[in-house]
Design a protein around this motif. Sequence first.
Motif, mmCIF file in Angstrom:
data_model
loop_
_atom_site.group_PDB
_atom_site.id
_atom_site.type_symbol
_atom_site.label_atom_id
_atom_site.label_comp_id
_atom_site.label_asym_id
_atom_site.label_seq_id
_atom_site.Cartn_x
_atom_site.Cartn_y
_atom_site.Cartn_z
ATOM 1 N N LYS A 149 -8.784 -3.968 -16.977
ATOM 2 C CA LYS A 149 -8.006 -3.537 -15.824
ATOM 3 C C LYS A 149 -7.023 -4.602 -15.397
ATOM 4 O O LYS A 149 -5.891 -4.310 -14.993
ATOM 5 C CB LYS A 149 -8.946 -3.172 -14.669
ATOM 6 N N LYS A 150 -7.489 -5.857 -15.429
ATOM 7 C CA LYS A 150 -6.633 -6.970 -14.993
ATOM 8 C C LYS A 150 -6.470 -7.952 -16.140
ATOM 9 O O LYS A 150 -7.325 -8.065 -17.015
ATOM 10 C CB LYS A 150 -7.276 -7.687 -13.797
ATOM 11 N N LYS A 151 -5.387 -8.697 -16.137
ATOM 12 C CA LYS A 151 -5.124 -9.680 -17.181
ATOM 13 C C LYS A 151 -6.215 -10.741 -17.189
ATOM 14 O O LYS A 151 -6.616 -11.248 -18.263
ATOM 15 C CB LYS A 151 -3.760 -10.319 -16.971
ATOM 16 N N SER A 152 -6.754 -11.066 -16.036
ATOM 17 C CA SER A 152 -7.793 -12.095 -15.954
ATOM 18 C C SER A 152 -9.092 -11.656 -16.618
ATOM 19 O O SER A 152 -9.951 -12.483 -16.924
ATOM 20 C CB SER A 152 -8.066 -12.451 -14.486
#
Length: 399
Positions: free
Chosen positions: A395-398
């Motif tokens: 969902k997130k780059k992290s």
Amino acid sequence: MNATQLRTLALVGHGGAGQTTLIENLLAASGAIPAAGSVERGSTVCDYDPLEKAHLHSIKVAAAHLQHQDTLIHLLDTPGYPDFMGQALCALDAVETVVVVIDAHKGIELTTHRMMHWAQTRKLCRMIVINKIDAPDTDLPALLEEIQTAFGRECLPINLPADGGKSVTDCFFNPSGAADFSSVEAAHRALVDQVVEVDEDLMNIYLEQGEVAPEQLHAPFEKALRENHLVPVCFVSALTGAGMPQLLDVMVRLLPNPTEANPPLFVQGEGEAAQPLLCAPDPDKHVLAHVFKLEVDPYIGRIATFRVHQGTVTNDSSLFIGELRKPFKVGHLFRVLGKQLLPVEACGPGEICAVTKVDDLNFDSVLHDAPEDDHVHMQPLDFPHAVFGLAVSPKKKSD
């Protein structure tokens, strides 16, 4: 470190054969760790991932190293279950020798056949380790016969169990002794007969004198391993430690160093126009290294583990990644012990090292410091075909 003082091995085999436990006890026997951990307790060096601890088996390839006498031995622990076979195959291009571990009670299993085949296909030296020799209801003579039937009469014992599986007796340097089955004399004679076949001059001496000194057999022994004319078989019990010191001695005294093994399978060029590239384990030549493992640590970030095949990588090295034109500076270089990253100043031919926080590094990347090597690749591995495909998007780059 001089390449002649290095050994690199991948321990492979079916799930439950004991690769992780074997490495753990080798580390303890050499003094690399204070005491051996346990897979059941989740305290081993190589099974450090939470999923591995939960499921009690290896899921990905893990690196470790130890020092025995004056030799640095790099060990790669690989998963044995077919679901994770791709991880095991990744380790093959980072080592000179593939150690196929067999459970003495279960015998030859599916992964045993596959890894023996793939190791031979990649032109690697092979050794078989029969583990759990003290387990009840084992028939070691029958298992040895089964191994020779399945993989050839070149699979010869280099030691034999003794004292009911509590110890082992060397058969290569030692021409006589006690053993639980067969005889040390017969095993020694079979080994010498097999090794001298690859050296015509030595064979003539052997026929004339009836014996040759073990020191004379070193070069033909390595040649026999390279040509798959010999597959040594060792007996151990990783749980009790039986045969562990002798296995370490075999690794140092008999297994090939980077200068003695078949060269790595590098090619230069693309597609059908690609040509084999000879890579020499010379610390003074330009760098060629290959990334065989990539993982993301939640605290450290991206960790790329690679094998140096040529040249020397230092903390000050500037390296290109494949065809990318912008080099990166190594900055921090590490030797790997499970999840531990131990800083080192330099890594030469034959060594396995890691760098962190380099976003452009990917699995199968070739690292080099010469622009003319931008089209050098490792010959592709023949990965098994997936039954179905699955893609996962964070969902997130992290993530």
